[in-house]
Every structure is written in C-alpha cells, then in structure tokens.
Design a protein around this motif. Structure first.
Motif, PDB file in Angstrom:
ATOM      1  N   ALA A   7      23.424   8.805 -38.468  1.00 36.43           N
ATOM      2  CA  ALA A   7      24.163   8.669 -39.731  1.00 36.43           C
ATOM      3  C   ALA A   7      23.320   7.930 -40.769  1.00 36.43           C
ATOM      4  N   GLU A   8      22.637   6.868 -40.352  1.00 39.65           N
ATOM      5  CA  GLU A   8      21.783   6.123 -41.280  1.00 39.65           C
ATOM      6  C   GLU A   8      20.614   6.989 -41.756  1.00 39.65           C
ATOM      7  N   LEU A   9      19.992   7.708 -40.827  1.00 40.82           N
ATOM      8  CA  LEU A   9      18.903   8.607 -41.201  1.00 40.82           C
ATOM      9  C   LEU A   9      19.397   9.673 -42.175  1.00 40.82           C
ATOM     10  N   ALA A  10      20.587  10.214 -41.944  1.00 45.84           N
ATOM     11  CA  ALA A  10      21.144  11.234 -42.833  1.00 45.84           C
ATOM     12  C   ALA A  10      21.286  10.705 -44.252  1.00 45.84           C
ATOM     13  N   ARG A  11      21.797   9.481 -44.385  1.00 46.23           N
ATOM     14  CA  ARG A  11      21.956   8.897 -45.721  1.00 46.23           C
ATOM     15  C   ARG A  11      20.593   8.694 -46.398  1.00 46.23           C
ATOM     16  N   GLU A  12      19.606   8.226 -45.631  1.00 47.65           N
ATOM     17  CA  GLU A  12      18.262   8.040 -46.180  1.00 47.65           C
ATOM     18  C   GLU A  12      17.660   9.371 -46.635  1.00 47.65           C
ATOM     19  N   LEU A  13      17.855  10.411 -45.830  1.00 50.35           N
ATOM     20  CA  LEU A  13      17.285  11.717 -46.184  1.00 50.35           C
ATOM     21  C   LEU A  13      17.975  12.323 -47.401  1.00 50.35           C
ATOM     22  N   THR A  26      13.505  17.072 -44.561  1.00 46.44           N
ATOM     23  CA  THR A  26      13.828  17.137 -43.137  1.00 46.44           C
ATOM     24  C   THR A  26      13.053  16.072 -42.379  1.00 46.44           C
ATOM     25  N   GLU A  27      13.586  15.749 -41.203  1.00 50.97           N
ATOM     26  CA  GLU A  27      12.869  14.861 -40.292  1.00 50.97           C
ATOM     27  C   GLU A  27      13.182  15.293 -38.864  1.00 50.97           C
ATOM     28  N   ILE A  28      12.139  15.477 -38.079  1.00 54.34           N
ATOM     29  CA  ILE A  28      12.316  15.853 -36.678  1.00 54.34           C
ATOM     30  C   ILE A  28      12.667  14.607 -35.880  1.00 54.34           C
ATOM     31  N   LEU A  29      13.761  14.687 -35.122  1.00 58.45           N
ATOM     32  CA  LEU A  29      14.158  13.597 -34.233  1.00 58.45           C
ATOM     33  C   LEU A  29      13.480  13.741 -32.877  1.00 58.45           C
ATOM     34  N   HIS A  30      13.388  14.985 -32.427  1.00 61.36           N
ATOM     35  CA  HIS A  30      12.799  15.264 -31.122  1.00 61.36           C
ATOM     36  C   HIS A  30      12.223  16.672 -31.131  1.00 61.36           C
ATOM     37  N   GLY A  31      11.140  16.850 -30.408  1.00 62.62           N
ATOM     38  CA  GLY A  31      10.592  18.189 -30.222  1.00 62.62           C
ATOM     39  C   GLY A  31       9.340  18.421 -31.022  1.00 62.62           C
ATOM     40  N   GLY A  32       9.029  19.685 -31.177  1.00 63.40           N
ATOM     41  CA  GLY A  32       7.794  20.078 -31.839  1.00 63.40           C
ATOM     42  C   GLY A  32       6.924  20.827 -30.857  1.00 63.40           C
ATOM     43  N   ARG A  38      14.230  21.285 -29.913  1.00 64.09           N
ATOM     44  CA  ARG A  38      13.873  20.595 -31.154  1.00 64.09           C
ATOM     45  C   ARG A  38      15.156  20.207 -31.866  1.00 64.09           C
ATOM     46  N   GLN A  39      15.196  18.949 -32.333  1.00 62.73           N
ATOM     47  CA  GLN A  39      16.330  18.475 -33.111  1.00 62.73           C
ATOM     48  C   GLN A  39      15.800  17.884 -34.407  1.00 62.73           C
ATOM     49  N   MET A  40      16.382  18.328 -35.511  1.00 58.06           N
ATOM     50  CA  MET A  40      15.959  17.806 -36.803  1.00 58.06           C
ATOM     51  C   MET A  40      17.162  17.600 -37.707  1.00 58.06           C
ATOM     52  N   VAL A  41      17.034  16.597 -38.565  1.00 61.01           N
ATOM     53  CA  VAL A  41      18.035  16.359 -39.588  1.00 61.01           C
ATOM     54  C   VAL A  41      17.502  16.976 -40.872  1.00 61.01           C
ATOM     55  N   ILE A  42      18.336  17.799 -41.498  1.00 62.89           N
ATOM     56  CA  ILE A  42      17.996  18.470 -42.755  1.00 62.89           C
ATOM     57  C   ILE A  42      18.961  17.965 -43.817  1.00 62.89           C
ATOM     58  N   ALA A  43      18.431  17.471 -44.915  1.00 62.00           N
ATOM     59  CA  ALA A  43      19.267  17.010 -46.028  1.00 62.00           C
ATOM     60  C   ALA A  43      19.049  17.920 -47.226  1.00 62.00           C
ATOM     61  N   LEU A  44      20.145  18.293 -47.860  1.00 61.49           N
ATOM     62  CA  LEU A  44      20.128  19.156 -49.049  1.00 61.49           C
ATOM     63  C   LEU A  44      21.045  18.553 -50.104  1.00 61.49           C
ATOM     64  N   ALA A 101      23.889  16.465 -45.060  1.00 65.32           N
ATOM     65  CA  ALA A 101      22.867  16.335 -44.028  1.00 65.32           C
ATOM     66  C   ALA A 101      23.428  16.952 -42.757  1.00 65.32           C
ATOM     67  N   VAL A 102      22.620  17.760 -42.108  1.00 64.60           N
ATOM     68  CA  VAL A 102      23.031  18.443 -40.882  1.00 64.60           C
ATOM     69  C   VAL A 102      22.022  18.160 -39.774  1.00 64.60           C
ATOM     70  N   LEU A 103      22.487  18.248 -38.546  1.00 66.35           N
ATOM     71  CA  LEU A 103      21.618  18.156 -37.382  1.00 66.35           C
ATOM     72  C   LEU A 103      21.454  19.563 -36.833  1.00 66.35           C
ATOM     73  N   LEU A 104      20.239  20.073 -36.898  1.00 65.07           N
ATOM     74  CA  LEU A 104      19.925  21.392 -36.360  1.00 65.07           C
ATOM     75  C   LEU A 104      19.237  21.201 -35.022  1.00 65.07           C
ATOM     76  N   THR A 105      19.780  21.831 -33.998  1.00 66.97           N
ATOM     77  CA  THR A 105      19.185  21.791 -32.662  1.00 66.97           C
ATOM     78  C   THR A 105      18.794  23.205 -32.299  1.00 66.97           C
ATOM     79  N   THR A 106      17.538  23.405 -31.906  1.00 66.41           N
ATOM     80  CA  THR A 106      17.068  24.724 -31.500  1.00 66.41           C
ATOM     81  C   THR A 106      16.402  24.626 -30.132  1.00 66.41           C
ATOM     82  N   ALA A 107      16.536  25.695 -29.382  1.00 67.40           N
ATOM     83  CA  ALA A 107      15.851  25.829 -28.102  1.00 67.40           C
ATOM     84  C   ALA A 107      15.117  27.156 -28.163  1.00 67.40           C
TER      85      ALA A 107
END
Length: 111
Positions: A7-13, A26-32, A38-44, A101-107
């Motif tokens: 939630a804090e990261l989302a507000r910052e983004l 965007t910011e990747i939380l995990h993966g690459g 892969r999990q990333m927070v995307i802010a628009l 801000a959304v959390l996108l998770t992809t496999a």
C-alpha cells in the motif's frame, strides 16, 4: 525475511506517476530474468492507459488503490480497490479511471 508495504509503495508510485510525462510508473516486487513468477506494482494517473498488448502467460490483476478498467475485444471489467481478476488469455488494455495502482502477477512458462 524481508517484508514490503504494498500500500505504501502504491502511494509512492502514484506520486511518481503524477510527475512522469507518461502518467505511469512501475516497480517489480519479485521476479524478472530467470524467474517464472513476476509481481509488479503499476501506477497510472487518471485518464492514462496501458495500450493493448498480449497476455504472455497466466496473469492476475489486483487493484490496490483507485479504479481501473480492463478491456478486451469483447468485454470490459471495471475494478475498484480490493478487486481481483484473472487476466483473460487475449489481447487487452488497462485504463485508469482515477489515479490508481495495481498489483500485476504473471507466471510465464519458460519451457
């Protein structure tokens, strides 16, 4: 173990997206590279979009803050804070109906 406040990261983004000429960040939380998950927070900012693109594998979308709309050729899903969606296996776009801000998770199958 390391924890993160999504939630804090989302507000910052969202704040950084407001300063960006493209209205998003965007910011990747995990993966690459080398990871299946892969999990990333995307802010628009309101009115911005992620233009139509392919779904590279399994994906889910979780709205952390704001309101967005996921669009496919034949349907649209409006989502608000706390909503979760399995992203369809077809071309889609994402519109920010308000600062979001959304959390996108992809496999991605690497085989």
């Amino acid at each position: 173990m390391k924890t993160a406040s999504v939630a804090e990261l989302a507000r910052e983004l969202i704040d950084r997206a407001a300063e960006s000429p493209h209205g998003r960040t965007t910011e990747i939380l995990h993966g690459g590279s080398g990871h299946t998950l892969r999990q990333m927070v995307i802010a628009l900012t309101a009115g911005q979009e992620l233009s139509e693109h392919e779904n590279p594998g399994e994906a889910t979308l979780f709205v952390i803050i704001g309101k967005v709309q996921l669009n496919t050729e034949g349907a649209a899903a409006e989502m608000g804070e706390g909503d979760f969606l399995i992203v369809p296996h077809e071309r889609h776009s994402l519109d920010a109906l308000e600062d979001s801000a959304v959390l996108l998770t992809t496999a991605i199958n690497q085989y």
